[in-house]
Design a protein around this motif. Structure first.
Motif, PDB file in Angstrom:
ATOM      1  N   MET A   1       0.854  -1.146   0.011  1.00  0.00           N
ATOM      2  CA  MET A   1      -0.121  -0.088   0.034  1.00  0.00           C
ATOM      3  C   MET A   1       1.045   1.306  -0.188  1.00  0.00           C
ATOM      4  O   MET A   1       1.914   1.203   0.843  1.00  0.00           O
ATOM      5  CB  MET A   1      -0.829   0.009   1.351  1.00  0.00           C
ATOM      6  N   GLU A   2       0.704   2.147  -0.744  1.00  0.00           N
ATOM      7  CA  GLU A   2       1.331   3.369  -1.078  1.00  0.00           C
ATOM      8  C   GLU A   2       0.532   4.736  -1.485  1.00  0.00           C
ATOM      9  O   GLU A   2      -0.179   4.292  -2.358  1.00  0.00           O
ATOM     10  CB  GLU A   2       2.723   3.176  -1.951  1.00  0.00           C
ATOM     11  N   ILE A   3       0.685   5.566  -0.654  1.00  0.00           N
ATOM     12  CA  ILE A   3      -0.504   6.653  -0.872  1.00  0.00           C
ATOM     13  C   ILE A   3       0.234   7.901  -0.798  1.00  0.00           C
ATOM     14  O   ILE A   3       1.111   8.167   0.096  1.00  0.00           O
ATOM     15  CB  ILE A   3      -1.518   6.761   0.119  1.00  0.00           C
ATOM     16  N   GLU A   4       0.080   8.972  -1.739  1.00  0.00           N
ATOM     17  CA  GLU A   4       0.940  10.094  -1.944  1.00  0.00           C
ATOM     18  C   GLU A   4      -0.374  11.210  -1.715  1.00  0.00           C
ATOM     19  O   GLU A   4      -1.394  11.025  -2.030  1.00  0.00           O
ATOM     20  CB  GLU A   4       1.567  10.680  -2.934  1.00  0.00           C
ATOM     21  N   ASP A   5      -0.073  12.255  -0.565  1.00  0.00           N
ATOM     22  CA  ASP A   5      -0.832  13.141  -0.196  1.00  0.00           C
ATOM     23  C   ASP A   5      -0.078  14.530   0.387  1.00  0.00           C
ATOM     24  O   ASP A   5       0.896  14.447   1.177  1.00  0.00           O
ATOM     25  CB  ASP A   5      -1.653  12.668   1.017  1.00  0.00           C
ATOM     26  N   SER A   6      -0.229  15.507  -0.340  1.00  0.00           N
ATOM     27  CA  SER A   6       0.351  16.782  -0.111  1.00  0.00           C
ATOM     28  C   SER A   6       1.965  16.672  -0.098  1.00  0.00           C
ATOM     29  O   SER A   6       2.396  17.624   0.886  1.00  0.00           O
ATOM     30  CB  SER A   6      -0.263  17.415   1.226  1.00  0.00           C
ATOM     31  N   GLY A   7       2.589  15.733  -0.972  1.00  0.00           N
ATOM     32  CA  GLY A   7       3.766  15.803  -1.019  1.00  0.00           C
ATOM     33  C   GLY A   7       4.524  14.902  -0.280  1.00  0.00           C
ATOM     34  O   GLY A   7       5.599  14.779   0.177  1.00  0.00           O
ATOM     35  N   PHE A   8       3.679  14.194   0.668  1.00  0.00           N
ATOM     36  CA  PHE A   8       4.269  13.201   1.486  1.00  0.00           C
ATOM     37  C   PHE A   8       3.739  11.931   0.954  1.00  0.00           C
ATOM     38  O   PHE A   8       2.395  11.497   0.625  1.00  0.00           O
ATOM     39  CB  PHE A   8       3.685  13.158   2.890  1.00  0.00           C
ATOM     40  N   ILE A   9       4.439  10.759   1.334  1.00  0.00           N
ATOM     41  CA  ILE A   9       4.182   9.283   0.723  1.00  0.00           C
ATOM     42  C   ILE A   9       4.073   8.466   2.034  1.00  0.00           C
ATOM     43  O   ILE A   9       4.845   8.579   3.017  1.00  0.00           O
ATOM     44  CB  ILE A   9       5.399   8.836   0.019  1.00  0.00           C
ATOM     45  N   PHE A  10       2.951   7.679   2.154  1.00  0.00           N
ATOM     46  CA  PHE A  10       2.509   6.717   3.291  1.00  0.00           C
ATOM     47  C   PHE A  10       2.935   5.336   2.617  1.00  0.00           C
ATOM     48  O   PHE A  10       2.194   5.228   1.753  1.00  0.00           O
ATOM     49  CB  PHE A  10       1.134   7.283   3.644  1.00  0.00           C
ATOM     50  N   SER A  11       3.625   4.713   3.225  1.00  0.00           N
ATOM     51  CA  SER A  11       3.931   3.304   2.736  1.00  0.00           C
ATOM     52  C   SER A  11       4.245   2.280   3.656  1.00  0.00           C
ATOM     53  O   SER A  11       4.603   2.337   4.885  1.00  0.00           O
ATOM     54  CB  SER A  11       5.027   3.383   1.600  1.00  0.00           C
ATOM     55  N   ASP A  12       3.590   0.934   3.255  1.00  0.00           N
ATOM     56  CA  ASP A  12       3.892  -0.113   4.188  1.00  0.00           C
ATOM     57  C   ASP A  12       5.236  -1.051   3.605  1.00  0.00           C
ATOM     58  O   ASP A  12       5.355  -2.185   3.757  1.00  0.00           O
ATOM     59  CB  ASP A  12       2.527  -0.944   4.222  1.00  0.00           C
ATOM     60  N   GLY A  52       5.880   3.666   6.919  1.00  0.00           N
ATOM     61  CA  GLY A  52       6.632   4.834   6.936  1.00  0.00           C
ATOM     62  C   GLY A  52       6.020   6.043   6.080  1.00  0.00           C
ATOM     63  O   GLY A  52       5.009   5.880   5.595  1.00  0.00           O
ATOM     64  N   ILE A  53       6.450   7.182   6.846  1.00  0.00           N
ATOM     65  CA  ILE A  53       6.094   8.589   6.134  1.00  0.00           C
ATOM     66  C   ILE A  53       7.160   9.321   5.544  1.00  0.00           C
ATOM     67  O   ILE A  53       8.297   9.055   6.139  1.00  0.00           O
ATOM     68  CB  ILE A  53       5.654   9.532   7.218  1.00  0.00           C
ATOM     69  N   TYR A  54       7.160   9.801   4.303  1.00  0.00           N
ATOM     70  CA  TYR A  54       8.310  10.109   3.554  1.00  0.00           C
ATOM     71  C   TYR A  54       8.134  11.295   2.904  1.00  0.00           C
ATOM     72  O   TYR A  54       7.139  11.548   2.203  1.00  0.00           O
ATOM     73  CB  TYR A  54       8.887   9.060   2.479  1.00  0.00           C
ATOM     74  N   LYS A  55       9.128  12.151   3.089  1.00  0.00           N
ATOM     75  CA  LYS A  55       9.179  13.557   2.217  1.00  0.00           C
ATOM     76  C   LYS A  55      10.290  13.665   1.319  1.00  0.00           C
ATOM     77  O   LYS A  55      11.601  13.583   1.832  1.00  0.00           O
ATOM     78  CB  LYS A  55       8.920  14.829   3.172  1.00  0.00           C
ATOM     79  N   ASP A  56      10.206  13.539   0.114  1.00  0.00           N
ATOM     80  CA  ASP A  56      11.291  13.731  -0.913  1.00  0.00           C
ATOM     81  C   ASP A  56      12.341  12.460  -0.250  1.00  0.00           C
ATOM     82  O   ASP A  56      13.452  12.709  -0.213  1.00  0.00           O
ATOM     83  CB  ASP A  56      12.039  14.938  -0.647  1.00  0.00           C
ATOM     84  N   THR A  57      11.868  11.319  -0.394  1.00  0.00           N
ATOM     85  CA  THR A  57      12.330   9.979  -0.305  1.00  0.00           C
ATOM     86  C   THR A  57      13.124   9.986   1.383  1.00  0.00           C
ATOM     87  O   THR A  57      13.531   8.934   1.704  1.00  0.00           O
ATOM     88  CB  THR A  57      13.480   9.842  -1.092  1.00  0.00           C
ATOM     89  N   ARG A  58      13.090  11.110   2.209  1.00  0.00           N
ATOM     90  CA  ARG A  58      13.592  11.183   3.445  1.00  0.00           C
ATOM     91  C   ARG A  58      12.266  10.357   4.561  1.00  0.00           C
ATOM     92  O   ARG A  58      11.312  10.995   4.203  1.00  0.00           O
ATOM     93  CB  ARG A  58      14.000  12.314   3.949  1.00  0.00           C
ATOM     94  N   GLN A  59      12.725   9.693   5.241  1.00  0.00           N
ATOM     95  CA  GLN A  59      11.994   9.261   6.281  1.00  0.00           C
ATOM     96  C   GLN A  59      11.893  10.106   7.354  1.00  0.00           C
ATOM     97  O   GLN A  59      12.499  10.609   8.190  1.00  0.00           O
ATOM     98  CB  GLN A  59      12.544   7.913   7.109  1.00  0.00           C
ATOM     99  N   ILE A  60      10.456  10.684   7.428  1.00  0.00           N
ATOM    100  CA  ILE A  60      10.225  11.297   8.542  1.00  0.00           C
ATOM    101  C   ILE A  60       9.086  11.000   9.536  1.00  0.00           C
ATOM    102  O   ILE A  60       8.684  11.582  10.538  1.00  0.00           O
ATOM    103  CB  ILE A  60       9.650  12.776   7.979  1.00  0.00           C
ATOM    104  N   GLY A  61       8.411   9.717   9.447  1.00  0.00           N
ATOM    105  CA  GLY A  61       7.623   9.219  10.323  1.00  0.00           C
ATOM    106  C   GLY A  61       7.634   7.818   9.978  1.00  0.00           C
ATOM    107  O   GLY A  61       8.338   7.252   9.286  1.00  0.00           O
ATOM    108  N   PHE A  62       7.190   7.166  11.332  1.00  0.00           N
ATOM    109  CA  PHE A  62       7.302   5.618  11.311  1.00  0.00           C
ATOM    110  C   PHE A  62       6.182   5.118  12.547  1.00  0.00           C
ATOM    111  O   PHE A  62       5.867   5.824  13.325  1.00  0.00           O
ATOM    112  CB  PHE A  62       8.703   5.274  11.872  1.00  0.00           C
ATOM    113  N   ALA A  63       5.658   3.866  12.088  1.00  0.00           N
ATOM    114  CA  ALA A  63       4.986   3.322  13.324  1.00  0.00           C
ATOM    115  C   ALA A  63       5.008   1.745  12.796  1.00  0.00           C
ATOM    116  O   ALA A  63       5.263   1.296  11.727  1.00  0.00           O
ATOM    117  CB  ALA A  63       3.459   3.781  12.871  1.00  0.00           C
TER     118      ALA A  63
END
Length: 146
Positions: A1-12, A52-63
């Motif tokens: 699963m991968e979703i892009e929203d407002s320049g952020f990518i949320f992915s499993d 993970g949450i990513y901004k420009d391929t940089r990891q900025i969040g996690f769970a």
């Protein structure tokens, strides 16, 4: 699963996870995993359902969810880098995770938090009805001497 929203990518996709970045946050900035070794973080990622949450391929969040994918899931190690907080990223991540195919039909979802009760309450989490039934073995400073 991968979703892009407002320049952020949320992915499993665990291949995207920057375990060094996750380790840095957990060991240096979290109150729950201070001094956790990198190899322990890597092992936890390998054995959990991670997001993970990513901004420009940089990891900025996690769970991550510790789960048998049949009856139980425990949410752990949730964070968003401080400079990205206040943008609704945690809410978006929670919404996506709770609809993940591997987290459907479970009997119990649990977590522990010191300071984010308001966030999790929005997703149906509430205090345990009978906390006296829960038990734990807690190793204080488990990573201190590693």
């Amino acid at each position: 699963m991968e979703i892009e929203d407002s320049g952020f990518i949320f992915s499993d996709d665990t291949q995207k996870i920057d375990s060094v970045a996750v380790h840095h946050y957990l060991s240096n900035q979290s109150y729950w995993a201070e001094n956790i070794p990198l190899d322990v973080v890597k092992k936890s990622i390998e054995n959990s359902l991670c997001f993970g949450i990513y901004k420009d391929t940089r990891q900025i969040g996690f769970a991550r969810w510790i789960t048998d994918k049949a009856t139980f899931a425990y949410l752990a190690d949730v964070y968003v880098d401080e400079i990205y907080r206040g943008q609704g990223l945690s809410k978006k991540l929670m919404s996506l995770m709770l609809f993940h195919k591997d987290l459907q039909g479970l009997r119990r979802y649990m977590l522990a938090t010191q300071d984010a009760h308001g966030l999790y309450a929005q997703f149906g989490f509430k205090p345990i009805d009978h906390p006296d039934r829960l038990m734990a073995v807690v190793i204080k400073d488990a990573y201190k001497d590693l």
